[in-house]
Write a protein that holds these residues in place. Structure first.
Motif, PDB file in Angstrom:
ATOM      1  N   UNK A 174      75.345  71.454  48.926  1.00  0.00           N
ATOM      2  CA  UNK A 174      75.499  71.500  47.853  1.00  0.00           C
ATOM      3  C   UNK A 174      76.920  72.147  47.040  1.00  0.00           C
ATOM      4  N   UNK A 175      77.353  73.104  47.529  1.00  0.00           N
ATOM      5  CA  UNK A 175      78.701  73.622  47.212  1.00  0.00           C
ATOM      6  C   UNK A 175      79.799  72.754  47.999  1.00  0.00           C
ATOM      7  N   UNK A 176      79.691  72.133  49.166  1.00  0.00           N
ATOM      8  CA  UNK A 176      80.594  71.260  49.579  1.00  0.00           C
ATOM      9  C   UNK A 176      80.717  69.764  48.708  1.00  0.00           C
ATOM     10  N   UNK A 177      79.479  69.562  48.295  1.00  0.00           N
ATOM     11  CA  UNK A 177      79.408  68.132  47.061  1.00  0.00           C
ATOM     12  C   UNK A 177      80.252  68.639  46.180  1.00  0.00           C
ATOM     13  N   UNK A 178      79.966  69.792  45.463  1.00  0.00           N
ATOM     14  CA  UNK A 178      80.533  70.215  44.028  1.00  0.00           C
ATOM     15  C   UNK A 178      82.085  70.379  44.372  1.00  0.00           C
ATOM     16  N   UNK A 179      82.459  70.737  45.369  1.00  0.00           N
ATOM     17  CA  UNK A 179      84.008  70.982  45.857  1.00  0.00           C
ATOM     18  C   UNK A 179      84.743  69.782  45.901  1.00  0.00           C
ATOM     19  N   UNK A 180      83.900  68.693  46.482  1.00  0.00           N
ATOM     20  CA  UNK A 180      84.633  67.293  46.841  1.00  0.00           C
ATOM     21  C   UNK A 180      83.797  66.237  46.056  1.00  0.00           C
ATOM     22  N   UNK A 181      83.417  66.439  44.846  1.00  0.00           N
ATOM     23  CA  UNK A 181      82.450  65.508  44.089  1.00  0.00           C
ATOM     24  C   UNK A 181      83.412  64.103  43.860  1.00  0.00           C
ATOM     25  N   UNK A 182      84.594  64.159  43.543  1.00  0.00           N
ATOM     26  CA  UNK A 182      85.487  63.022  43.154  1.00  0.00           C
ATOM     27  C   UNK A 182      85.673  62.111  44.415  1.00  0.00           C
ATOM     28  N   UNK A 183      86.039  62.965  45.623  1.00  0.00           N
ATOM     29  CA  UNK A 183      86.125  62.247  46.872  1.00  0.00           C
ATOM     30  C   UNK A 183      84.961  61.539  47.182  1.00  0.00           C
ATOM     31  N   UNK A 184      83.734  62.249  47.078  1.00  0.00           N
ATOM     32  CA  UNK A 184      82.491  61.767  47.671  1.00  0.00           C
ATOM     33  C   UNK A 184      82.287  60.305  46.855  1.00  0.00           C
ATOM     34  N   UNK A 343      72.755  66.550  41.480  1.00  0.00           N
ATOM     35  CA  UNK A 343      71.567  66.946  40.790  1.00  0.00           C
ATOM     36  C   UNK A 343      70.505  67.030  41.889  1.00  0.00           C
ATOM     37  N   UNK A 344      70.297  65.908  42.675  1.00  0.00           N
ATOM     38  CA  UNK A 344      69.175  65.945  43.608  1.00  0.00           C
ATOM     39  C   UNK A 344      69.256  67.179  44.582  1.00  0.00           C
ATOM     40  N   UNK A 345      70.612  67.508  45.059  1.00  0.00           N
ATOM     41  CA  UNK A 345      70.991  68.428  46.097  1.00  0.00           C
ATOM     42  C   UNK A 345      70.496  69.607  45.426  1.00  0.00           C
ATOM     43  N   UNK A 346      70.903  70.176  44.189  1.00  0.00           N
ATOM     44  CA  UNK A 346      70.500  71.631  43.594  1.00  0.00           C
ATOM     45  C   UNK A 346      68.985  71.491  43.600  1.00  0.00           C
ATOM     46  N   UNK A 347      68.227  70.477  43.052  1.00  0.00           N
ATOM     47  CA  UNK A 347      66.835  70.703  43.221  1.00  0.00           C
ATOM     48  C   UNK A 347      66.170  71.168  44.589  1.00  0.00           C
ATOM     49  N   UNK A 348      66.866  70.376  45.465  1.00  0.00           N
ATOM     50  CA  UNK A 348      66.316  70.638  46.921  1.00  0.00           C
ATOM     51  C   UNK A 348      66.566  72.138  47.313  1.00  0.00           C
ATOM     52  N   UNK A 349      67.951  72.398  46.964  1.00  0.00           N
ATOM     53  CA  UNK A 349      68.203  73.758  47.306  1.00  0.00           C
ATOM     54  C   UNK A 349      67.382  74.989  46.660  1.00  0.00           C
TER      55      UNK A 349
END
Length: 551
Positions: A174-184, A343-349
């Motif tokens: 999740x942290x990696x996703x937030x850091x690289x959201x635009x690239x993803x 959002x799905x990652x956060x809920x799973x976390x």
């Protein structure tokens, strides 16, 4: 259990082999005879630090070898298999050499290993308790494992660890996703049209193989038809044809066979050839009638092949792996998810964290019960071992964030004297006290201890009389569940041994050497009497020794 210990050129031992037995073994001898050499040698082969002074004077190197029976040590067997160090018949052979410069080498089952591997294997086998030896009792991990093992909590602790790892993995994602959201987001958009493009190609390995075969056939249509017609003409259609010639020869020889039966075998071959030629002619006619060599179909196949070649060039891969490329990109697209993936990652976390805390709280509750019971039992044992005012506590220090081991850190506390607040074991216990506390813990937790061999060095420091008898009884009891080896100066402890070894020094060629031998029943009487009475051994002393051994 420890089966054999071989020592060569170690300190003041030139050559020694000791064959061990189950139960409680005591090691006695005069002060300075070298009783601790056995403990030092065992520690060395289990991975302790090597020093040049360990090599006997005049020798090039020391060598220590220990053989263990590990038939019941499944975790160690698994470790050996994982490290490709499995021996024969559930036996484990550990060897350590030290040269005169202090350089050492280590071996397990004949294979060279690192010192760390030697230590890891040794942790499954022997626990040495003494003033001058490594104390596993002082390690936080060992304290936690003792509490969990005693309470039967190891499966629950493993579940907590797995839950923690799952939570942390999702948290990192999740942290990696937030850091690289635009690239993803950009990567997801690119993958979507790539997957769509590759899917539209309709490529599979079977389709690719069939297209290549069909193209080879269609592009050689004229040669195929010409070759088939040529064969049919020669075999059946022309005059003379191969089939006609064979038929004529056969007819002629059949009329002559009645005069010479030797022709019969040749006639059979010709009859077979005539049948085979008819089959060939039939096959060629059938091929020419059904041959589908449509030029338009050739154009369609070439168009498909061009599309596949072009796609392979575009993605810079060979045609054969286009299917795998599509699958890989689809997996990555699934990993990135949709627009609401973060959002799905956060809920799973959050769900993983809730699960971790649920099982960790169950573990905490059980640990609290076990810590209270274990602390009380160890305190009772300590107070019999010349620590009448001693108190042993196990504290659970909360950790809000938690760890792979739960929501608390386990720490052993001890108070050796009345009125003193319990403090961490490593800070307040003297060597002798630590050995006796360790003895109390081992006795209480012996039913769950995983290490089969327990070694006690100087557990009788500062005690005597009735307490010494209790120590002997405790060690005897511990020897029923483990293989126990104890160095002692007290006859009360030595008399409780299942077997007794004596260490002695002697001179040989001007050198001082140490030897160890097992004592017979009568020799044990004499040794216990020496420990009781010193230099002057009287009949009364001998009788007292006999009574102690009989008791």
């Amino acid at each position: 259990m420890l089966l054999t210990l071989r020592i060569r050129d170690f300190v003041i031992v030139d050559k020694l082999q000791l064959d061990f037995k189950p139960g409680f073994t005591v090691l006695t001898g005069e002060t300075g005879a070298g009783k601790s050499i056995l403990i030092d040698a065992l520690g060395l082969v289990l991975g302790e630090r090597a020093e040049p002074g360990m090599v006997r004077a005049g020798a090039a190197k020391s060598e220590i070898e220990a053989e263990f029976d590990i038939v019941h040590l499944v975790p160690l067997q698994t470790w050996l298999a994982d490290n490709e160090l499995v021996g024969d018949d559930h036996a484990l052979l550990m060897r350590r050499t030290v040269d005169s410069n202090g350089r050492s080498r280590a071996f397990i089952n004949g294979r060279s290993v690192t010192l760390q591997q030697l230590k890891e294997a040794g942790e499954h086998l022997v626990d040495i308790h003494g003033q001058h030896a490594h104390q596993s009792l002082l390690k936080a991990d060992a304290q936690r494992l003792m509490v969990d093992g005693y309470g039967g909590l190891l499966p629950l602790a493993a579940e907590v660890k797995a839950a923690w790892q799952a939570w942390q993995s999702l948290r990192r994602t999740r942290l990696e996703w937030e850091k690289n959201a635009a690239a993803y987001a950009a990567e997801r958009e690119q993958l979507q049209w790539q997957v769509k493009e590759l899917s539209a190609l309709g490529f599979t390995a079977d389709i690719w193989r069939d297209l290549q075969t069909e193209h080879a056939r269609l592009s050689n249509a004229a040669s195929l038809l010409e070759g088939a017609q040529f064969g049919l003409d020669l075999i059946s259609e022309n005059e003379p044809s191969a089939a006609g010639v064979v038929g004529s020869v056969l007819s002629r020889l059949q009329g002559l066979a009645e005069y010479d039966p030797a022709l019969c075998e040749t006639i059979e071959l010709l009859e077979s050839a005539e049948v085979q030629l008819r089959e060939v002619a039939y096959g060629l006619r059938h091929y020419l009638q059904r041959a589908d060599l449509d030029p338009q179909r050739l154009q369609e196949v070439e168009s498909r092949l061009d599309a596949i070649h072009g796609m392979a060039r575009k993605y810079r891969v060979s045609e054969e792996v286009l299917g795998e490329l599509l699958a890989t990109k689809q997996v990555r697209l699934d990993e990135l998810g949709g627009e609401d993936a973060d959002d799905g990652l956060l809920k799973r976390e959050q769900a993983a964290e809730a699960h971790f805390r649920q099982v960790a709280m169950q573990l905490s509750a059980r640990r609290a019960e076990v810590a209270s019971e274990l602390g009380q039992r160890v305190t009772t044992e300590m107070q019999q071992l010349a620590m009448a005012s001693g108190r042993f506590d196990i504290t659970l220090k909360p950790q809000a964030e938690g760890s792979a081991h739960g929501l608390e850190q386990i720490e052993f506390l001890v108070s050796a004297n009345a009125g003193m607040a319990p403090r961490p074991l490593a800070k307040v216990a003297s060597g002798g006290e630590l050995s006796r506390i360790s003895l109390a813990l081992q006795v209480v937790a012996s039913s769950v201890a995983s290490v089969p061999v327990l070694v006690f060095d100087e557990v009788d420091v500062g005690i005597g009389g009735r307490v010494a008898e209790i120590v002997g009884q405790l060690l005897k009891r511990l020897g029923a569940a483990h293989q126990v080896l104890c160095i002692t100066h007290l006859p009360q402890v030595a008399a409780r041994g299942d077997q007794q070894w004596q260490v002695a020094k002697h001179m040989a060629d001007g050198n001082t050497l140490s030897s160890i031998r097992e004592l017979s029943a009568q020799e044990r009487v004499a040794e216990i009497a020496r420990m009781l009475g010193g230099v002057a051994i009287t009949d009364t002393t001998l009788k007292h020794a006999e009574e102690m051994l009989a008791g």
